[in-house]
Design a protein around this motif. Sequence first.
Motif, PDB file in Angstrom:
ATOM      1  N   ARG A 196       0.826  -1.215   0.000  1.00 30.71           N
ATOM      2  CA  ARG A 196       0.000   0.000   0.000  1.00 30.71           C
ATOM      3  C   ARG A 196       0.855   1.257   0.000  1.00 30.71           C
ATOM      4  O   ARG A 196       0.495   2.264  -0.624  1.00 30.71           O
ATOM      5  CB  ARG A 196      -0.953  -0.043   1.197  1.00 30.71           C
ATOM      6  CG  ARG A 196      -2.093  -1.041   0.977  1.00 30.71           C
ATOM      7  CD  ARG A 196      -2.960  -1.226   2.180  1.00 30.71           C
ATOM      8  NE  ARG A 196      -4.167  -2.002   1.853  1.00 30.71           N
ATOM      9  CZ  ARG A 196      -4.903  -2.655   2.728  1.00 30.71           C
ATOM     10  NH1 ARG A 196      -4.558  -2.643   4.015  1.00 30.71           N
ATOM     11  NH2 ARG A 196      -5.971  -3.325   2.342  1.00 30.71           N
ATOM     12  N   GLU A 197       1.995   1.199   0.679  1.00 30.23           N
ATOM     13  CA  GLU A 197       2.919   2.334   0.633  1.00 30.23           C
ATOM     14  C   GLU A 197       3.444   2.570  -0.772  1.00 30.23           C
ATOM     15  O   GLU A 197       3.776   3.700  -1.149  1.00 30.23           O
ATOM     16  CB  GLU A 197       4.081   2.103   1.599  1.00 30.23           C
ATOM     17  CG  GLU A 197       3.697   2.200   3.065  1.00 30.23           C
ATOM     18  CD  GLU A 197       4.820   1.752   3.984  1.00 30.23           C
ATOM     19  OE1 GLU A 197       5.920   1.444   3.467  1.00 30.23           O
ATOM     20  OE2 GLU A 197       4.589   1.700   5.200  1.00 30.23           O
ATOM     21  N   LEU A 198       3.509   1.491  -1.558  1.00 30.74           N
ATOM     22  CA  LEU A 198       3.943   1.599  -2.945  1.00 30.74           C
ATOM     23  C   LEU A 198       2.798   1.974  -3.888  1.00 30.74           C
ATOM     24  O   LEU A 198       2.990   2.059  -5.099  1.00 30.74           O
ATOM     25  CB  LEU A 198       4.574   0.280  -3.399  1.00 30.74           C
ATOM     26  CG  LEU A 198       5.943  -0.046  -2.792  1.00 30.74           C
ATOM     27  CD1 LEU A 198       6.317  -1.499  -3.028  1.00 30.74           C
ATOM     28  CD2 LEU A 198       7.006   0.885  -3.370  1.00 30.74           C
ATOM     29  N   GLY A 199       1.628   2.191  -3.341  1.00 33.10           N
ATOM     30  CA  GLY A 199       0.492   2.647  -4.132  1.00 33.10           C
ATOM     31  C   GLY A 199      -0.385   1.552  -4.688  1.00 33.10           C
ATOM     32  O   GLY A 199      -1.282   1.827  -5.491  1.00 33.10           O
ATOM     33  N   ALA A 200      -0.153   0.297  -4.300  1.00 34.48           N
ATOM     34  CA  ALA A 200      -0.924  -0.814  -4.850  1.00 34.48           C
ATOM     35  C   ALA A 200      -2.226  -1.019  -4.078  1.00 34.48           C
ATOM     36  O   ALA A 200      -2.353  -0.668  -2.907  1.00 34.48           O
ATOM     37  CB  ALA A 200      -0.097  -2.089  -4.828  1.00 34.48           C
ATOM     38  N   GLU A 201      -3.172  -1.638  -4.762  1.00 32.00           N
ATOM     39  CA  GLU A 201      -4.464  -1.945  -4.157  1.00 32.00           C
ATOM     40  C   GLU A 201      -4.516  -3.368  -3.630  1.00 32.00           C
ATOM     41  O   GLU A 201      -5.202  -3.657  -2.639  1.00 32.00           O
ATOM     42  CB  GLU A 201      -5.566  -1.743  -5.204  1.00 32.00           C
ATOM     43  CG  GLU A 201      -6.965  -1.953  -4.694  1.00 32.00           C
ATOM     44  CD  GLU A 201      -8.013  -1.713  -5.775  1.00 32.00           C
ATOM     45  OE1 GLU A 201      -9.207  -2.024  -5.515  1.00 32.00           O
ATOM     46  OE2 GLU A 201      -7.656  -1.245  -6.869  1.00 32.00           O
ATOM     47  N   PHE A 202      -3.780  -4.278  -4.302  1.00 30.65           N
ATOM     48  CA  PHE A 202      -3.817  -5.698  -3.957  1.00 30.65           C
ATOM     49  C   PHE A 202      -2.407  -6.253  -3.758  1.00 30.65           C
ATOM     50  O   PHE A 202      -1.431  -5.692  -4.269  1.00 30.65           O
ATOM     51  CB  PHE A 202      -4.500  -6.506  -5.066  1.00 30.65           C
ATOM     52  CG  PHE A 202      -5.929  -6.160  -5.314  1.00 30.65           C
ATOM     53  CD1 PHE A 202      -6.936  -6.660  -4.508  1.00 30.65           C
ATOM     54  CD2 PHE A 202      -6.277  -5.317  -6.370  1.00 30.65           C
ATOM     55  CE1 PHE A 202      -8.272  -6.352  -4.743  1.00 30.65           C
ATOM     56  CE2 PHE A 202      -7.600  -4.999  -6.612  1.00 30.65           C
ATOM     57  CZ  PHE A 202      -8.601  -5.504  -5.797  1.00 30.65           C
ATOM     58  N   ILE A 203      -2.351  -7.380  -3.041  1.00 33.21           N
ATOM     59  CA  ILE A 203      -1.152  -8.203  -3.016  1.00 33.21           C
ATOM     60  C   ILE A 203      -1.517  -9.565  -3.597  1.00 33.21           C
ATOM     61  O   ILE A 203      -2.689  -9.963  -3.597  1.00 33.21           O
ATOM     62  CB  ILE A 203      -0.561  -8.375  -1.600  1.00 33.21           C
ATOM     63  CG1 ILE A 203      -1.567  -9.042  -0.650  1.00 33.21           C
ATOM     64  CG2 ILE A 203      -0.064  -7.044  -1.058  1.00 33.21           C
ATOM     65  CD1 ILE A 203      -0.982  -9.421   0.703  1.00 33.21           C
ATOM     66  N   ALA A 204      -0.506 -10.268  -4.088  1.00 29.27           N
ATOM     67  CA  ALA A 204      -0.704 -11.625  -4.591  1.00 29.27           C
ATOM     68  C   ALA A 204       0.449 -12.480  -4.121  1.00 29.27           C
ATOM     69  O   ALA A 204       1.578 -11.995  -3.988  1.00 29.27           O
ATOM     70  CB  ALA A 204      -0.788 -11.634  -6.117  1.00 29.27           C
ATOM     71  N   THR A 205       0.163 -13.750  -3.848  1.00 28.94           N
ATOM     72  CA  THR A 205       1.199 -14.688  -3.417  1.00 28.94           C
ATOM     73  C   THR A 205       1.021 -16.006  -4.162  1.00 28.94           C
ATOM     74  O   THR A 205       0.009 -16.233  -4.828  1.00 28.94           O
ATOM     75  CB  THR A 205       1.135 -14.957  -1.897  1.00 28.94           C
ATOM     76  OG1 THR A 205      -0.045 -15.730  -1.605  1.00 28.94           O
ATOM     77  CG2 THR A 205       1.112 -13.656  -1.098  1.00 28.94           C
ATOM     78  N   GLY A 206       2.003 -16.882  -4.015  1.00 31.39           N
ATOM     79  CA  GLY A 206       1.957 -18.190  -4.640  1.00 31.39           C
ATOM     80  C   GLY A 206       1.311 -19.256  -3.786  1.00 31.39           C
ATOM     81  O   GLY A 206       1.536 -20.453  -4.015  1.00 31.39           O
ATOM     82  N   HIS A 207       0.501 -18.868  -2.808  1.00 30.34           N
ATOM     83  CA  HIS A 207      -0.192 -19.853  -1.982  1.00 30.34           C
ATOM     84  C   HIS A 207      -1.237 -20.613  -2.804  1.00 30.34           C
ATOM     85  O   HIS A 207      -1.863 -20.053  -3.712  1.00 30.34           O
ATOM     86  CB  HIS A 207      -0.910 -19.179  -0.811  1.00 30.34           C
ATOM     87  CG  HIS A 207      -0.003 -18.722   0.274  1.00 30.34           C
ATOM     88  ND1 HIS A 207       0.440 -17.425   0.384  1.00 30.34           N
ATOM     89  CD2 HIS A 207       0.559 -19.394   1.306  1.00 30.34           C
ATOM     90  CE1 HIS A 207       1.220 -17.309   1.440  1.00 30.34           C
ATOM     91  NE2 HIS A 207       1.311 -18.490   2.017  1.00 30.34           N
ATOM     92  N   TYR A 208      -1.432 -21.869  -2.437  1.00 29.56           N
ATOM     93  CA  TYR A 208      -2.478 -22.684  -3.038  1.00 29.56           C
ATOM     94  C   TYR A 208      -3.735 -22.550  -2.184  1.00 29.56           C
ATOM     95  O   TYR A 208      -3.931 -23.253  -1.184  1.00 29.56           O
ATOM     96  CB  TYR A 208      -2.041 -24.140  -3.155  1.00 29.56           C
ATOM     97  CG  TYR A 208      -1.015 -24.365  -4.240  1.00 29.56           C
ATOM     98  CD1 TYR A 208      -1.403 -24.806  -5.513  1.00 29.56           C
ATOM     99  CD2 TYR A 208       0.330 -24.100  -4.023  1.00 29.56           C
ATOM    100  CE1 TYR A 208      -0.469 -24.985  -6.517  1.00 29.56           C
ATOM    101  CE2 TYR A 208       1.273 -24.273  -5.019  1.00 29.56           C
ATOM    102  CZ  TYR A 208       0.871 -24.713  -6.264  1.00 29.56           C
ATOM    103  OH  TYR A 208       1.800 -24.883  -7.263  1.00 29.56           O
ATOM    104  N   ALA A 209      -4.579 -21.600  -2.566  1.00 26.46           N
ATOM    105  CA  ALA A 209      -5.839 -21.317  -1.885  1.00 26.46           C
ATOM    106  C   ALA A 209      -6.652 -20.438  -2.820  1.00 26.46           C
ATOM    107  O   ALA A 209      -6.158 -19.977  -3.855  1.00 26.46           O
ATOM    108  CB  ALA A 209      -5.602 -20.618  -0.553  1.00 26.46           C
ATOM    109  N   ARG A 210      -7.919 -20.211  -2.471  1.00 24.77           N
ATOM    110  CA  ARG A 210      -8.778 -19.370  -3.289  1.00 24.77           C
ATOM    111  C   ARG A 210      -9.549 -18.395  -2.400  1.00 24.77           C
ATOM    112  O   ARG A 210      -9.766 -18.657  -1.221  1.00 24.77           O
ATOM    113  CB  ARG A 210      -9.769 -20.222  -4.085  1.00 24.77           C
ATOM    114  CG  ARG A 210      -9.142 -21.111  -5.144  1.00 24.77           C
ATOM    115  CD  ARG A 210     -10.190 -22.003  -5.805  1.00 24.77           C
ATOM    116  NE  ARG A 210     -10.696 -23.004  -4.872  1.00 24.77           N
ATOM    117  CZ  ARG A 210     -11.899 -23.590  -4.977  1.00 24.77           C
ATOM    118  NH1 ARG A 210     -12.721 -23.237  -5.962  1.00 24.77           N
ATOM    119  NH2 ARG A 210     -12.271 -24.507  -4.106  1.00 24.77           N
ATOM    120  N   VAL A 211      -9.937 -17.269  -3.001  1.00 29.44           N
ATOM    121  CA  VAL A 211     -10.796 -16.294  -2.331  1.00 29.44           C
ATOM    122  C   VAL A 211     -12.009 -16.048  -3.210  1.00 29.44           C
ATOM    123  O   VAL A 211     -11.877 -15.900  -4.432  1.00 29.44           O
ATOM    124  CB  VAL A 211     -10.061 -14.957  -2.092  1.00 29.44           C
ATOM    125  CG1 VAL A 211     -11.005 -13.941  -1.437  1.00 29.44           C
ATOM    126  CG2 VAL A 211      -8.839 -15.151  -1.220  1.00 29.44           C
TER     127      VAL A 211
END
Length: 376
Positions: free
Chosen positions: A114-129
């Motif tokens: 968020r400090e970098l101005g982004a709205e989302f983060i993404a990771t390589g986890h195996y899960a769903r939202v």
Amino acid sequence: MAVSVRTIVGMSGGVDSSVAALRLRDAGESIAGLFMQNWADDGSGDCRAEDDRRDAVAVSGRLGLPIHFRDFSGEYWAGVFEHFLAEYAAGRTPNPDVLCNREIKFKHFLDAARELGAEFIATGHYARVDKAGAEFRLLRALDRSKDQSYFLHQLGQAQLSATRFPLGDLLKRDVREMARAAQLPTAAKKDSTGICFIGERDFREFLARYLPAREGEIRTPAGQVVGRHPGVFYFTLGQREGLNIGGVRGFEPAPWYVVGKDVASNVLYVDQGSDSPWLHSQTLWSEAAHWIAGQPPAARFVCSAQTRYRQPDQDCEVSVREDGSVEVRFAQSQRAVTPGQSLVLYDGEVCLGGAVIAATDAPDCAAPLPPKEPTT
């Protein structure tokens, strides 16, 4: 200076985060990478941080992405590792991956994005939202053999609303194939194992750097001494390896398993047989539970549970107590349910939340079972 990207991908230097970034880029998402340094290498093992950093940079270059770097080693020590040591010193078996996700990857990493101005983060986890009405839900991954929702059960609505899991609908073998097709330098890289961010090393030697060893007796529940241990906190319930118990007069030549620990008296209890009655329980009590929706589905409800990673679903009834903890009664007896580990609750594919296991109704090794009635 803030960057004009919508999503920051946590680039670990592994194949999973690499393909997460690839999928988002190919979908036209505006992304950048971020590599987290979370452990200050103490020279005690194969930390691989520099190798992982180089791989993260190489993948970002291959994909044409900017990459940022943050050092969270101080936050990791205070928010994860000190708790890890305190739990072992108390004779419990903690799960640092759960706390690492809550405190580092979905707190400090999210703040940095968020400090970098982004709205989302993404990771390589195996899960769903997904979203049901106004509620964000954490779902199991399509590849159940790789599903990591167990380690993500401490996330809440604020984190899930800002998180993407690009691998949630993929099988692991497809992730590898996508990495090979894109000629990513991590395509054949071995998956990381060991303690979260600390890496692979001799666990007993590593722990001894922080918790000095104190030898003591290994006893049966009946009180017979059958060996010596280097420190009770090196062992967990159900463990067979590392006991170094040879032939004991009066006992069959069968494997021994840890069935209890008495930290105050520095005694490790063992019994023969992987299915020892000392390892079995049907009810557990937890610390205060965390609910992904912000509240439990009811004061009492039935669902399934896991008390360890990759355990098959166990049917149970959950009662929420006034202090926020839960009492869970399983339909079937459970083996080696371990205080300090995580209880995670599910309604089908939906992860409801979970809690740290505090106690069970397994027999107390300090109060031996009554003798069996003689057979006639």
